[in-house]
Structure formats: C-alpha cells, structure tokens
Design a protein around this motif. Structure first.
Motif, PDB file in Angstrom:
ATOM      1  N   ALA B 620      13.645 -16.250 -27.555  1.00 57.64           N
ATOM      2  CA  ALA B 620      13.617 -17.719 -27.631  1.00 57.64           C
ATOM      3  C   ALA B 620      13.467 -18.297 -26.229  1.00 57.64           C
ATOM      4  CB  ALA B 620      14.884 -18.229 -28.303  1.00 57.64           C
ATOM      5  N   ALA B 621      13.980 -17.600 -25.255  1.00 55.80           N
ATOM      6  CA  ALA B 621      13.893 -18.094 -23.873  1.00 55.80           C
ATOM      7  C   ALA B 621      12.482 -18.003 -23.308  1.00 55.80           C
ATOM      8  CB  ALA B 621      14.867 -17.322 -22.979  1.00 55.80           C
ATOM      9  N   VAL B 627      10.689 -18.199 -33.462  1.00 48.45           N
ATOM     10  CA  VAL B 627      11.551 -17.018 -33.400  1.00 48.45           C
ATOM     11  C   VAL B 627      12.438 -17.085 -34.638  1.00 48.45           C
ATOM     12  CG1 VAL B 627      13.452 -15.884 -32.168  1.00 48.45           C
ATOM     13  CG2 VAL B 627      11.605 -16.967 -30.874  1.00 48.45           C
ATOM     14  N   PHE B 628      12.646 -15.960 -35.297  1.00 47.78           N
ATOM     15  CA  PHE B 628      13.541 -16.005 -36.458  1.00 47.78           C
ATOM     16  C   PHE B 628      14.332 -14.715 -36.575  1.00 47.78           C
ATOM     17  CE2 PHE B 628      11.532 -12.985 -39.291  1.00 47.78           C
ATOM     18  CZ  PHE B 628      10.207 -12.947 -38.869  1.00 47.78           C
ATOM     19  N   THR B 629      15.423 -14.817 -37.316  1.00 44.46           N
ATOM     20  CA  THR B 629      16.145 -13.609 -37.709  1.00 44.46           C
ATOM     21  C   THR B 629      16.255 -13.641 -39.232  1.00 44.46           C
ATOM     22  OG1 THR B 629      18.400 -14.497 -37.730  1.00 44.46           O
ATOM     23  CG2 THR B 629      17.552 -13.713 -35.614  1.00 44.46           C
ATOM     24  N   GLU B 691      16.496 -19.706 -37.364  1.00 44.48           N
ATOM     25  CA  GLU B 691      15.155 -19.838 -36.781  1.00 44.48           C
ATOM     26  C   GLU B 691      15.251 -20.691 -35.534  1.00 44.48           C
ATOM     27  OE1 GLU B 691      13.834 -21.915 -40.364  1.00 44.48           O
ATOM     28  OE2 GLU B 691      12.129 -20.543 -40.403  1.00 44.48           O
ATOM     29  N   VAL B 692      14.330 -20.421 -34.601  1.00 43.67           N
ATOM     30  CA  VAL B 692      14.127 -21.376 -33.508  1.00 43.67           C
ATOM     31  C   VAL B 692      12.657 -21.746 -33.613  1.00 43.67           C
ATOM     32  CG1 VAL B 692      14.301 -21.833 -31.038  1.00 43.67           C
ATOM     33  CG2 VAL B 692      15.845 -20.175 -32.109  1.00 43.67           C
ATOM     34  N   LYS B 696      13.603 -25.747 -31.731  1.00 43.20           N
ATOM     35  CA  LYS B 696      14.780 -26.303 -32.395  1.00 43.20           C
ATOM     36  C   LYS B 696      15.427 -25.210 -33.233  1.00 43.20           C
ATOM     37  CE  LYS B 696      17.749 -29.161 -33.951  1.00 43.20           C
ATOM     38  NZ  LYS B 696      18.668 -27.990 -33.967  1.00 43.20           N
ATOM     39  N   THR B 697      16.729 -25.037 -33.038  1.00 49.05           N
ATOM     40  CA  THR B 697      17.464 -23.991 -33.762  1.00 49.05           C
ATOM     41  C   THR B 697      17.943 -24.513 -35.112  1.00 49.05           C
ATOM     42  OG1 THR B 697      18.255 -23.119 -31.656  1.00 49.05           O
ATOM     43  CG2 THR B 697      19.423 -22.402 -33.637  1.00 49.05           C
ATOM     44  N   THR B 698      17.672 -23.754 -36.153  1.00 54.45           N
ATOM     45  CA  THR B 698      18.185 -24.105 -37.484  1.00 54.45           C
ATOM     46  C   THR B 698      18.785 -22.870 -38.117  1.00 54.45           C
ATOM     47  OG1 THR B 698      16.308 -25.602 -37.717  1.00 54.45           O
ATOM     48  CG2 THR B 698      17.586 -25.134 -39.711  1.00 54.45           C
ATOM     49  N   ILE B 699      20.041 -22.968 -38.482  1.00 51.53           N
ATOM     50  CA  ILE B 699      20.681 -21.839 -39.175  1.00 51.53           C
ATOM     51  C   ILE B 699      20.187 -21.838 -40.621  1.00 51.53           C
ATOM     52  CG2 ILE B 699      22.893 -20.917 -40.001  1.00 51.53           C
ATOM     53  CD1 ILE B 699      24.137 -21.962 -37.411  1.00 51.53           C
ATOM     54  N   SER B 700      19.671 -20.669 -41.063  1.00 54.31           N
ATOM     55  CA  SER B 700      19.121 -20.594 -42.429  1.00 54.31           C
ATOM     56  C   SER B 700      20.211 -20.387 -43.464  1.00 54.31           C
ATOM     57  CB  SER B 700      18.151 -19.419 -42.551  1.00 54.31           C
ATOM     58  OG  SER B 700      17.341 -19.306 -41.425  1.00 54.31           O
ATOM     59  N   TYR B 701      21.235 -19.668 -43.067  1.00 53.40           N
ATOM     60  CA  TYR B 701      22.290 -19.316 -44.018  1.00 53.40           C
ATOM     61  C   TYR B 701      23.602 -19.364 -43.265  1.00 53.40           C
ATOM     62  CZ  TYR B 701      25.296 -16.257 -46.819  1.00 53.40           C
ATOM     63  OH  TYR B 701      26.340 -15.716 -47.527  1.00 53.40           O
ATOM     64  N   ASP B 702      24.485 -20.299 -43.654  1.00 57.03           N
ATOM     65  CA  ASP B 702      25.768 -20.452 -42.971  1.00 57.03           C
ATOM     66  C   ASP B 702      26.879 -19.970 -43.881  1.00 57.03           C
ATOM     67  OD1 ASP B 702      27.317 -23.202 -41.137  1.00 57.03           O
ATOM     68  OD2 ASP B 702      28.124 -21.306 -41.838  1.00 57.03           O
TER      69      ASP B 702
END
Lengths: 364, 757
Positions: B620-621, B627-629, B691-692, B696-702
């Motif tokens: 991401a840097a 970028v995703f996980t 995902e970034v 912008k970072t978004t958590i897919s599953y919290d």
C-alpha cells in the motif's frame, strides 16, 4: 555391543538389501530410517538408508532403501537398490505398476499392505517364488489412528526373521519421544498388531508368473528423450495432469456423495483443493437453467474431507474405501507413457522452416 | 580413502546419520558465532538441525534467517569482517544468487565455511544432485573441499576452519557434499564425544583484521584500479599455493586425532592400473565396487578421486596417472561448449604439463539432475577407457553418459485449450458506478461460479487439504478471458508442473524465485508493445503472478519495483506463513512464536523471534490504486476482489492481493479443518480482510461488528505449530503477539474511519 546377527543372505558385494515402495504421506522414508538405525546402532550391523523422492508433498512416489552388511565391511555404493532381498509395498495399488516388483531374487521376501487373500496378492504381484507376507496395515493404522508405517515395520520385522523387534520398537519410541510423545503408545501397539497379524506363505515356485505381466498393467517408461522432447523443457500440452490418478494418496477414507440430499450450493467445490467436483449445465428446482453437481471424480480426490465438513446438508459423508477399490485405484502417479506432446506435427518444432510460421502459432 | 594411524585418537561416538546432520553436528561443535542462511533444498536441513540444537541450548551460534541467498551471503560477509566464525549452507540457485558475494569474500581475505550441498542449477528446475552449482564456484577464489560421504561431511567441516584461517591462507572455504546422495543418506558414522576436542583442534578464531577493533580502525573494501588489483589477485594466488602445502598438513594432524586420514588425492587400486576413472564425491565410492568387479575379472583398472579441487591438485593428478594408459574423466556437470566438463579440462591440462604422459583422455558427463550413478555405469566407463587402450585411439573424446533419445512413436492427445468464450461466461462483473463513485461488483454465488472453467486442471500434486488451490480457484473464477500465469518458486509451482505434466490450461511461466514480478513486467511490456505493432491478435490477456512460500521475502524488491513502475498486472500472494515446499522453514510472514523447522521451540528459543510481515501495508505504501487481502471461503469475497482487480488492470493499474492460505502439513492440524482454521485466523483479527482502493482503506469484514471476534488463543490452539503459546512459559511471547495483532487491527480500524487513510 551385542554380536550382530548373521544376515540371512547377501549379494556378491556382501550386502542384504531392502526396498520399500510407497507414496508420500505413508511414512516409508521414516520407517526405513528407523529400521536402519535400529539395525546399525542396536544390532551392530553396518548399513545405509536413503530414499528417492521429490519436493515435500504427499502422494508422490517414494522408494526407501536399506543396505546392510557385516560391521567390518564398508558401505560405498549410493545407488538405488535394484535387487532387493526384501521388498515391502506400502499400498497395494502399487502392484499394478511395472517396476515395483522388479529385481526380486527367487528367494526374496515380499510384504504387501493389502486386505486381499494371500493367493490373490501373489497373483497380482506376479511372484514366481519366494516368501510372501500380507498385512492390512491400513486397517490397523485406522484402528489405532496412526500411520501405516508403524504397521509395516511390525510386519517387516516378523517376515525378515533376523530383526530384533524390541530394538526397532525402541527406535520407534525414540523417534516419536521428543516431538510427539503422545503417539508413542499407539504406534507401538500398531507395530505389535501388525507383527502378530501378518500372514506369511512360502510360495511354491510357479513358472506361470514369469514373463508377461498381469492385467491390467501400467507401464512406465521414458518416452521423452533428447530427440523428441520440446527444447528448453517446454510443455506443449496444457492441463495434462488431468490424466493422473491420485487416489492412492488417500489414507483409506473418501467422501461419498448423496445426490438426493444435495442442494447444489457449490460450497464443496469452492473448498476442494483437488478440483474433483464435476458440474454440468442443468436446471434448478424452478426449472431455470442452472449448474448441477454430478459428484466428485474420485480419481483426483486425496481425501482431505474439507467438503464433508463444509456441506450444510450432509450430502457428503466419510466412508472407508472398499477393499476392491483399493486395488483398482490406478496408481498412475507418474502418469501414462510420458511423451506428452502433440505429435501430429512432425519432428522437433525448433527445426521447422521459418516460412512455416512461428511454431507457437502452430501448436496453440 | 581412510587409513588408521598409530597415535591415540580422541574418544568418539558411533551413530547413524546423514550428511546434512553431520555438517550440522560439526558446526555445533565448532560453535560458530553466526550463521546467515536461507532455505534451499537439499541444504535446508543443516540450518534446521542447528536451529533445533539452538532451541535446546546446545550451542550459541546466532542463526540469522535472510531474505534471500544474496542477503544471507551478505550477512555472512559482514559477520566475517567483524572477526568471528561464520557458517552458511546453500545449493544450486542459492549459490548462484549469492555468487556475487563470493569473490568479495576471497578478494578481501575473510575466511568462513560454506557448505554447498550440490544440486542442479535451473533451468529447468531440478532439486536433485549434480555438480553444476559447484563448478560455477571454481573461479571464486574459495578453497573447495569435497565430502564424499556423511563421515567426510563432518571431518571436512572441522578441517575447513583450520585451513581457511591459517595465516598463510586466509581464504573462505567451501565444503561440497552431494545433494541427496550424501546429504540425505544415513550411514554409520563417528564423531567426537567431546566438543572440546573440536574446539581445541580449530583453536581460537584468527582475525588479524576486523571491523570491531576501534583501536585499529581499518578501511575494508576500498576502490582499487590498476596497477594494484593484479597484485591483490596475485596475493590470492599465493594463498592458494600455500593452501596446497597446508591442506595435507591439516589432514595429517586431523588423522592423528580422529583415526581417519584423508589424502588430497584418493587413489584406489592404481598401482598397476592401465585404465583409470577420475570422478568426484559419492559416485567415486560407488565406482570402487566397479573397480573391484573388473579387477576380479583380471582387468587392470583403478580409480582416482580428489578430496580437494581448489587448489586443484595438478601435480598429484600427474603422479596418479603417470603409468595409466587411459583415463576417463567423468564430470557431473557440463561446461557447455567446452568439449568437456570442468574437471576433465583441468585433468587434461594437468597431464599436458607432463611431456611423458601419453595417456588417452576421455571426457564424459554423467548423472545430471540427480540421475543415479550405478556400479554398472562405472564399469561401462572403465570399459570405454580399456577399449581406448586396446584400440590405440579414442573414438569419442567427449560424450554424455546415460542419455536417452526417446520413443518417437509415442503420442498423446493434447487437451483442448480453453477459449475466450469459455473463460468469460459472464458470471463475474465489476463496473464503475459514477453515482456512488465506486465499483459495483457482482459475481453471483458459488453455484453460479461453477460455470467458470478452472484455469488449473485437477491432477496436481498438492498435499491433501492444501489451502493454495481453493484460493486460486476462487480468485481466478473472478477473472474473465485469457490469462497468463507466472508462478514464483513454491508449492503451487512445484505441484502443478512436474515435467512432463502441467496442470496449467493457460500459458504459464516460471522463472526464478526472486524476480517473478520483474519477469512478468517484461512479459506485460512486450505484450503491450507487440499489440501496438500489431504482431499479435488484439485479444485481452490478464497477467497474474502467484507467489507464496516466502516469495515475498526474496521477491520483495522486484515486486516493489514493478509496483512503482505501475505495470498493469496482478500480483497475488498466498500467505502460507513459511517456506513450505522446502520443508516448513520460517519466512518473514511466520507469526511471532510459531514453530517451524528453523524456529524451533525449546528451552532456549520460543519459535519465531520477530513479528509477522505486513506485505499488504508495504505494498500500500507504493501507492498503487488497489491492494486487498482476502481468504478462501469468506463468502465470495475473494472472487469479488478478483473481479475488481481485473477492472483495475484494465485501467492500467498494478494490483496487489494477499490471501491467507492454510497449510495442514506444516501448520499441523487435521486436513479436514482447513475452513475452520482460516476462519479463526480472520475472526481473531490476526488476518484482517480489507482493501486499500484509490488510497482509501475499507475493512471488508469486521468480526467485531458482527460479534464474531474470538481471542487469538483460539486460533493458535488449533495448530500444532502454535498451540505451545497457550502454555504459561510462553505468556510473554503470547502477550507480545496479542498486543501486536490488536495494535495493527486498531490502526486499520482508524484508517477505515479516516477519510484520507
């Protein structure tokens, strides 16, 4: 040091040699190591152990070798054992593969992991003479929740005749002690049970078995060589692993599919590492076009059973392999004759004339 | 080879060990200060053994796991320059990757010991033993000792220290044993019961110049042109000359201690030999049986086999072959185009310096790629030499022994290639929605996705329960059309391409372990350029690199490079938390405290010593657009992200994805529980799914939001590699791990909340 036992027989260089034929995951390498170590360190023989295998993965063919000689003799040779005095076959489907029983002496001992009657095993193994031992190592291992190598060791010790079983049991305990102390007891019981249960028969010489191999038979030979292999090691035949049969990788259990319970949710297919599930275009409950599961192709299934765990409706259940299936499983782990390039175009693509076009275009 | 001597040797223990174990044992007894290493088959066990011994408190060698072999060699060089004893072990491509460092070490004259467990050099990739790697090191200025069996692996490793550190030598030393044939073969062996005996023999480290003496500051590694360089190299040549004298002295001294005497040149039944075989290492021992067999038939044959090849014992070659009428020199490597392998060229050159030697020379190449060498092969070779004697000339001066032409009549039907239409059933879509200024993704459910054909065929050799393949399936199902795959070296690569088989129904490339991203960038740029020049049909191809098994350690540099350059391609990492195909060595992705074959758990060590790598944040840097996980089985999350990834590539973007991939064999859990183990890793917030996208970072599953969060210990307890962390003696390590997981999770949540992060 105790006086070493006389080896029952030796070859012209003074060695008694054993070969274990197996697939990865059944523990033949470790079994060979343990046995050789016990014979050298506890029974005072000299010897060597090594295996032939590839990268770390289950299901690949493995051969494990032990060489033994008198303590004052040097071990020099590194090469695989071509003529074993004792041959142990860790999975009966290997009997179908040419080369597994190669090089036996008329009085060699053969041990097979099988549930078949001893005469049937003899027939399948095409044994002209010698001594045959048969043990259901898989069954014993399933009973004690261990791996079959401990059972095979028990049976080997029994049939070989000169091996000190107590020394081998010590070595087994020693090898599990540090990392898996809880498994020592079960493995020793597995060893004992196999030692006790192995059936042994002296085979009256029967010349019918010499010569042509039994049906059905898998021939493994190097069809690819420097004259016909595509240069550079390129494989021109995409997806040809689909010809392989991996069912010998299973440890005696497979997933049974119950079509009547299946709701075609697709979770089993998502989770399966071996890509065994076969789907076809069909219709769903509302007669709309939809994908329908015909079931697992067990040729590829390695028996991890993730599908059984994930199925929400119990349409996949654990079952033990039927004895007949264990033999019919085609141990084409190496695959069929391996000239696996399309030969409809003549000769070596690299030698085609330039005006015939780029050869990638021709073979794509 | 070995003769007993009269003096009283030290007390020794009899055991049954393989070459790798014996090298590790010698190293333990020498008690090196530092070992910088990197795993590569078949040398991995040396570091594994030493790590296990370290965890039990049996030695104090600091084991430093490098990012790659070049890094490992650098660590070793630094440690050597700092004045202590240093050890390394490698093979094949590892040696080649490190090769740049080797002449530096000999040129600046800092000793160390490097075990080369010989293995075939890629490509094609072959993990088994030949000498193609070793022969590449001939010109590095290192001393090369040969260990033909496990006993020699021990003995040579000890003597190497004395030889290299000798004040007239001061050169680094390679000890070479045959991969698998020696490294993995168990033999009856003897070693000194008391490590003190070994320590006394090697003495204290001799480091007249080192980087840690503040009272004598030195400049190491100056910039030197002519006319000085040639003199520097002449000094190295003089050191090699000295070594030629000193090595037999050390061998003799060791013989008194051990009862085992190694000659520099082993001559077997050469006294009246007419035909001789010159061959190295394990094959030489096998060949002795052939010599005996032929002698029993009355044939006058013998064997010549050096225990040292650098410095090359040219004078001893001349002496050994003085009366021979023919010598067949068998190399387990070829120097393509040189009409003979390296040893045969050096033997021929040595004989040429004896004007009276008229022996016929035959050069042969054998045993490449681990092809077994049998007594029968040696008999054949000696037969060829005898034939030359009888015929009075050499028919074939150079040839390969043991090749096969193949069966030209054999055929097989090729599989039908997948068509673009088949690979684009229209199940997965990702479209830009202007109104919401985001991607709208629809991939259907698992049932619909079964309509997408697998790019990878069944029949691959992965372990039962492997997590890589469901991950690849779920990812590739979201990508439409033609795909070209590049795999880094690792489990996925090895299990899908065992020659002559390939599971890949689409074009697949495998290059080297370190430069997959660089390679694929080259493919992508060539694709774009050939499209532009209209040399290829205008079909869309999506280029995807798959890496795991530590590929993002050794391959991090080129991956960052490719990302910075911004090629339109996808790099997908399957994070299985270690180097699994080579036997479960730690990678930087291995979590803190987890056990592996190079991070043992014992009284002196509690598993891996540092926290797990966060590759997703590193990538991401680079500020790439996506970028995703993800992980298998989290609904269709992975497939959706694949569809998004393809969309991004279509915009010309570089995409990086990291997928948690379970490994039942090395993580040590029952194969059938893969889904549960993956789920627990996510639910305990160790492996966040996010995902970034466009920075912008978004958590897919919290898991917290869904009230599914579980304690980290619940995940750790499921796996044999980590359940020790639940014990009271590891409370400190567990807390450090839990705190780090929590810190990274909280930070991620903050980024999710913040509009700019």
């Amino acid at each position: 040091m105790t006086t070493s036992p006389a080896l029952p027989k030796t070859n012209d260089l003074g060695f008694y040699e054993m070969r274990f034929e197996s697939v990865g995951g059944l523990g033949a390498n470790l079994a060979g190591q343990i046995l050789a170590e016990a014979l050298v360190l506890k029974q005072g023989l000299n010897g060597a152990h090594f295996s032939s295998y590839g990268s770390e993965k289950k299901g690949s063919p493995v051969k494990s070798y032990i060489r033994l000689c008198a303590p004052d003799r040097e071990v020099r040779s590194n090469s695989p054992i071509e003529r074993p005095h004792l041959l142990a076959i860790f999975h009966q489907c290997l009997l179908k593969t040419e080369g597994v029983t190669a090089g036996l002496f008329p009085d060699s001992i053969v041990l097979v992991n099988s549930t078949d009657p001893i005469d049937q095993v003899r027939y399948r193994a095409r044994l002209v003479s010698g001594t045959l031992g048969v043990v259901d190592a898989t069954g014993i291992a399933v009973e004690f929740n261990t791996r079959i190598n401990a059972a095979m060791l028990g049976a080997v010790c029994r049939v070989a005749g000169f091996i000190d079983a107590a020394a081998v049991k010590d070595a087994i305990a020693g090898s599990f002690q540090s990392k898996y102390p809880k498994l020592v007891d079960a493995n020793l019981k597995t060893f004992d049970r196999a030692y006790e249960k192995v059936q042994v028969k002296e085979l009256a010489a029967d010349a019918r078995f010499a010569g042509a191999p039994a049906e059905p038979h898998v021939s493994y030979y190097h069809a690819l060589g420097y004259a016909n292999a595509p240069v550079g090691g390129i494989i021109l035949n995409p997806g040809n692993t689909a010809h392989k049969d991996l069912s010998a990788s299973r440890q005696g259990i497979f997933p049974l599919f119950h079509r009547d319970r299946c709701i075609d949710c697709g979770l089993c297919t998502q989770t399966c590492p071996d890509y065994v599930f076969v789907w076809e275009k069909g219709r769903d409950k509302r007669s709309q076009p939809a994908m329908v599961l015909t079931g697992p192709n067990l040729q590829y299934c390695k028996g991890c059973l993730k599908c059984v765990r994930i199925c929400p409706v119990n349409a996949l259940t654990e079952e033990c392999e039927k004895p007949e299936f264990k033999y019919t499983a085609d141990a084409q782990l190496w695959g069929p004759p391996d000239a696996l390039i399309t030969m409809s175009r003549e000769g070596d693509p690299a030698k085609w004339a330039a005006d015939e076009g780029n050869y990638w275009h021709r073979v794509s | 080879m070995m003769t007993t001597t009269a003096r009283r040797p030290a007390v020794q223990v009899t055991d049954f060990k393989k070459g790798n174990e014996m090298a590790a044992l010698a190293a333990r007894q020498v008690d090196y200060h530092v070992m910088g290493y990197y795993p590569i088959t078949p040398s991995t066990e040396i570091a594994e053994e030493l790590d296990e011994m370290y965890s039990r408190g049996e030695h104090s060698t600091k084991m430093v796991p490098a990012d790659g072999e070049h890094g490992a060699a650098g660590i070793c060089y630094g440690a050597a320059v700092a004045g202590g004893r240093v050890l390394n072990a490698t093979s094949a491509n590892g040696l080649l990757y490190a090769l740049e460092q080797l002449p530096v070490q000999s040129g600046t004259r800092f000793p160390m010991v490097l075990n080369v467990v010989t293995r075939s050099v890629s490509a094609p990739l072959d993990i088994r033993g030949d000498h193609s790697d070793l022969m590449m090191a001939l010109s590095t200025g290192w001393i090369i000792l040969l260990a033909r069996d496990p006993q020699a692996a021990y003995d040579m490793n000890i003597m190497a220290v004395r030889i290299g550190e000798h004040p007239e030598v001061r050169l680094p030393v390679i000890v070479a044993m045959d991969g698998f044939f020696t490294s993995h073969q168990k033999r009856r062996v003897r070693y000194f019961e008391d490590a003190g005996v070994v320590k006394q023999f090697v003495g204290r480290p001799n480091t007249p110049v080192n980087a840690l003496d503040a009272h004598h500051p030195v400049t190491i590694g100056a910039y030197m042109n002519d006319p000085d360089l040639i003199n520097n190299k002449y000094q190295l040549k003089l050191a090699m000359d000295a070594a030629e004298r000193i090595i037999p002295e050390v061998f003799a001294e060791y013989a008194e201690l051990s009862g085992r005497r190694y000659p520099v040149m082993d001559c077997y039944r050469m006294e009246d030999a007419e035909a001789a075989l010159f061959i190295l290492n394990s094959a030489a021992e096998t060949a002795k049986d052939a010599v005996d067999r032929l002698r029993a038939q009355g044939k006058k044959v013998g064997l010549v086999s050096p225990n040292v090849i650098r410095p090359f014992p040219a004078a001893l070659v001349r002496e050994a072959l003085k009366s021979a009428k023919a010598v067949i020199i068998a190399d387990r490597a070829d120097s393509y185009g040189a009409h003979g392998g390296n040893m045969s060229l050096e033997v021929r050159a040595a004989l040429k310096d004896d004007p009276d030697n008229r022996a016929y020379c035959l050069s042969r190449v054998y045993g490449l790629g681990g092809k077994d060498f049998y007594t029968a092969d040696a008999e054949e070779m000696l037969g060829e030499a005898l034939e030359a004697v009888n015929a009075g000339h050499v028919d074939v001066p150079f040839d390969y022994h043991g090749v096969t032409a193949g069966d030209l009549s054999a055929t097989m039907e090729p599989a039908k290639p997948l068509t673009k239409e088949e690979m684009s059933p229209g199940v997965a879509h990702a479209e830009w929605d202007e109104a919401s200024r985001s991607l709208k993704v629809n991939v259907g459910g698992p049932r619909q996705l079964t309509a997408v054909p697998d790019r990878i065929a069944p029949g691959h050799g992965a372990c039962p329960g492997c997590g890589i393949f469901p991950s690849l399936k779920q990812f590739l199902a979201g990508v439409e059309g033609h795909v070209v795959l590049l795999f880094h070296t690792g489990c996925a690569e090895i299990t899908t391409t065992p020659y002559p088989y390939s599971s890949h129904r689409v074009t697949y490339i495998h290059n080297l372990f370190q430069n997959g991203a660089a390679t694929l960038s080259g493919v992508v740029e060539m694709y774009r350029e050939r499209l532009r020049r209209q040399e290829i049909p205008p079909d869309e191809i999506t280029f995807i690199m798959i890496s795991g098994d530590g590929g993002m350690d050794i391959g991090m540099g080129p991956t960052i490079g490719a990302a910075l350059r911004g090629h339109p391609m996808i790099v997908l990492e399957y994070d299985n938390e270690g180097y699994m195909n080579t036997g479960n060595q730690l990678s930087y992705a291995t979590p803190l405290g987890h056990a592996s074959s190079t991070s043992h758990v014992g009284p002196a060590q509690s598993g891996k010593g540092f926290q797990h790598k966060d590759t997703a944040q590193i990538m991401a840097a680079t500020h790439i657009p996506y970028v995703f996980t993800s992980v298998e089985g989290l609904g269709t999350d992975l497939t959706r992200k694949a569809a998004k990834a393809q969309w991004h590539v279509r915009q010309g973007h570089f995409v990086y994805g990291k997928v948690l991939s379970v490994c039942p064999l090395s993580w040590r859990y029952d194969e059938r529980l893969g889904t549960e183990v993956a789920k627990a890793a996510v639910d305990c917030c160790f492996f966040p799914v996010y995902e970034v996208e466009n920075h912008k970072t978004t958590i897919s599953y919290d898991p917290e939001q869904r009230q599914k969060r579980i304690p980290v210990t619940q995940w750790l307890g499921m796996m044999g590699k980590s359940k020790h962390l639940l014990g009271p003696e590891y409370a400190g390590v567990l807390k450090a791990f839990e705190d780090e997981v929590e810190r990274r999770w909280r930070r991620l949540k903050a980024m999710h909340e913040h509009p700019l992060l």
